[in-house]
Motif scaffolding. Structure first.
Motif, PDB file in Angstrom:
ATOM      1  N   ILE A 376       0.842  -1.206   0.000  1.00 39.41           N
ATOM      2  CA  ILE A 376       0.000   0.000   0.000  1.00 39.41           C
ATOM      3  C   ILE A 376       0.875   1.254   0.000  1.00 39.41           C
ATOM      4  O   ILE A 376       0.569   2.240  -0.677  1.00 39.41           O
ATOM      5  N   TYR A 379       2.205   1.816  -3.424  1.00 40.21           N
ATOM      6  CA  TYR A 379       1.112   2.340  -4.247  1.00 40.21           C
ATOM      7  C   TYR A 379       0.931   3.837  -4.004  1.00 40.21           C
ATOM      8  O   TYR A 379       0.744   4.627  -4.933  1.00 40.21           O
ATOM      9  N   GLU A 391      -8.879   6.468  -0.067  1.00 39.00           N
ATOM     10  CA  GLU A 391      -8.507   5.799  -1.312  1.00 39.00           C
ATOM     11  C   GLU A 391      -7.561   4.620  -1.037  1.00 39.00           C
ATOM     12  O   GLU A 391      -7.652   3.572  -1.687  1.00 39.00           O
ATOM     13  N   LEU A 392      -6.676   4.801  -0.086  1.00 39.22           N
ATOM     14  CA  LEU A 392      -5.755   3.722   0.278  1.00 39.22           C
ATOM     15  C   LEU A 392      -6.487   2.594   0.995  1.00 39.22           C
ATOM     16  O   LEU A 392      -6.145   1.412   0.827  1.00 39.22           O
ATOM     17  N   SER A 394      -9.564   1.729   0.381  1.00 40.02           N
ATOM     18  CA  SER A 394     -10.247   1.019  -0.706  1.00 40.02           C
ATOM     19  C   SER A 394      -9.286   0.055  -1.398  1.00 40.02           C
ATOM     20  O   SER A 394      -9.641  -1.092  -1.724  1.00 40.02           O
ATOM     21  N   TYR A 395      -8.043   0.530  -1.624  1.00 44.20           N
ATOM     22  CA  TYR A 395      -7.023  -0.328  -2.242  1.00 44.20           C
ATOM     23  C   TYR A 395      -6.690  -1.499  -1.329  1.00 44.20           C
ATOM     24  O   TYR A 395      -6.551  -2.648  -1.787  1.00 44.20           O
ATOM     25  N   SER A 398      -9.314  -4.128  -1.576  1.00 39.99           N
ATOM     26  CA  SER A 398      -9.207  -4.917  -2.818  1.00 39.99           C
ATOM     27  C   SER A 398      -8.102  -5.974  -2.685  1.00 39.99           C
ATOM     28  O   SER A 398      -8.252  -7.097  -3.183  1.00 39.99           O
TER      29      SER A 398
END
Length: 409
Positions: A376, A379, A391-392, A394-395, A398
């Motif tokens: 993460i 990213y 947003e992180l 959400s990543y 996933s």
């Protein structure tokens, strides 16, 4: 000769002088503040000497409502504190017995006797409140010639305190021009083996002061090598010329020490551990030294790569390691300055995700959590640190869904 500087007549200094004189004492500036004033350098610490006994100095200061700390009564030193500024005041003294590390002293009323116990001629300068300089051993002449001279026989003075070996090289690097005299070098060579009898703290302080010098540092270190002194501190073959780079004039002594040690034949970790112990480095100093010894980075970095290393190491350690690696790669000053300017102007926010955040969305404590946190962060870095926490998260979700699917399969 007369010196005339604002610090001589500033309010705090005048209070100390007036308090001493009201008690019937005589007091003069001494040592570094006088020497540096003559050299037209900035004066940092203001030390004074007086013919009053230590107990009398305390009484005199307290009578004038000046805070006083008995910092070294055994050796005649007390410290006056005015507006958070310290002034060391030491009673005139002379040595009656020395063993190479410690001195047994006796108080005196003679200024010349006090001067005679000091190491170098330009350290035995005194000045009164009017700026009149008292020079008992032609220290002014040696300053004019930028020459290092012991007061008396070098060998005898070194045997009184073996730290004077290191002080000789330090003052030579800081003040003098040309080579140290053969007589001083020979005396240092004969007694270099006694450096190990000194405390690590005293050796460290002198070495860091030496490494803080700029103009004549490399030639002085080479002289120390040639007469067998440097090897008693760094027990390995090193190249002193690595410190000749111009950018090093304003670099932390720990960084300079690390640069020297990186040229050693020995394993970097082992020589770093040894030096940390020998010099009694603090935990913070040791951490910095070992970091520089263990790490290297490329010296042709894109802005994105620079940001990644700044984020990885932190700003200050990044600036240290980029200087070290650029110097080793023989980069010029302008190239190094470009990296430093970019680092200083670069804002990198704190990584907004923690392990607790991942556990809150279903991650379990363990290896995969740590691996995911690293993914993460990569990213986030790839986005030039633009991605927000939601947003992180959400990543991260996933990644977790993908992992759960793989586990089912």
């Amino acid at each position: 000769m007369q010196i005339n500087q604002s610090w001589i007549g500033n309010k705090e200094v005048r209070l100390v002088i007036d308090a001493t004189e009201k008690f019937g004492g005589e007091i003069r500036f001494v040592g570094g503040c006088v020497r540096d004033n003559v050299l037209q350098r900035e004066v940092h610490d203001i030390d004074l000497a007086t013919n009053l006994l230590p107990e009398q100095v305390i009484d005199a200061l307290e009578a004038s409502n000046i805070a006083v700390i008995p910092t070294g009564l055994k050796h005649g030193t007390v410290t006056a504190i005015i507006n958070q500024q310290p002034f060391e005041i030491t009673t005139l003294r002379h040595d009656i017995r020395c063993d190479g590390r410690h001195a047994e002293i006796e108080f005196t009323s003679s200024w010349q006797a006090d001067a005679s116990r000091r190491d170098f001629t330009f350290n035995a300068l005194y000045a009164d409140k009017y700026g009149n300089v008292y020079d008992y051993f032609d220290g002014l002449g040696d300053l004019k010639q930028r020459k290092l001279s012991f007061i008396g026989d070098p060998e005898s003075r070194i045997k009184e305190d073996y730290l004077r070996i290191l002080r000789a090289f330090r003052f030579h690097a800081d003040i003098c021009i040309g080579k140290i005299s053969d007589k001083i070098l020979n005396a240092c060579n004969r007694h270099a083996w006694m450096i190990s009898s000194l405390s690590g703290e005293r050796i460290r302080d002198e070495m860091f002061k030496l490494l803080s010098c700029s103009d004549h540092l490399v030639s002085t270190l080479v002289s120390m090598q040639e007469c067998g002194v440097l090897q008693k501190i760094i027990p390995d073959k090193i190249s002193c010329h690595v410190l000749s780079h111009k950018v090093l004039s304003v670099v932390d002594p720990i960084v300079k020490l690390a640069l020297l040690l990186r040229t050693a034949i020995a394993h970097r970790k082992s020589i770093g551990e040894y030096m940390s112990s020998f010099l009694r480095l603090s935990k913070k100093q040791k951490k910095k030294l070992m970091f520089i010894l263990k790490n290297s980075i490329p010296t042709d970095l894109s802005e994105k790569e620079q940001k990644r290393y700044i984020c990885l190491f932190g700003l200050e350690l990044y600036k240290d390691i980029i200087k070290v690696c650029c110097i080793e790669a023989e980069k010029d000053v302008s190239e190094i300055q470009e990296y430093i300017l970019f680092a200083d102007s670069c804002f990198i926010p704190d990584f907004p995700i923690s392990g607790s955040d991942l556990q809150n969305i279903g991650y379990r404590q363990g290896k995969y959590l740590g691996e995911s946190l690293k993914m993460i962060k990569n990213y986030w870095e790839a986005s030039s640190y633009a991605l927000k926490k939601d947003e992180l998260i959400s990543y991260a979700k996933s990644l977790l869904r993908k992992k759960n699917r793989e586990d089912i399969l």
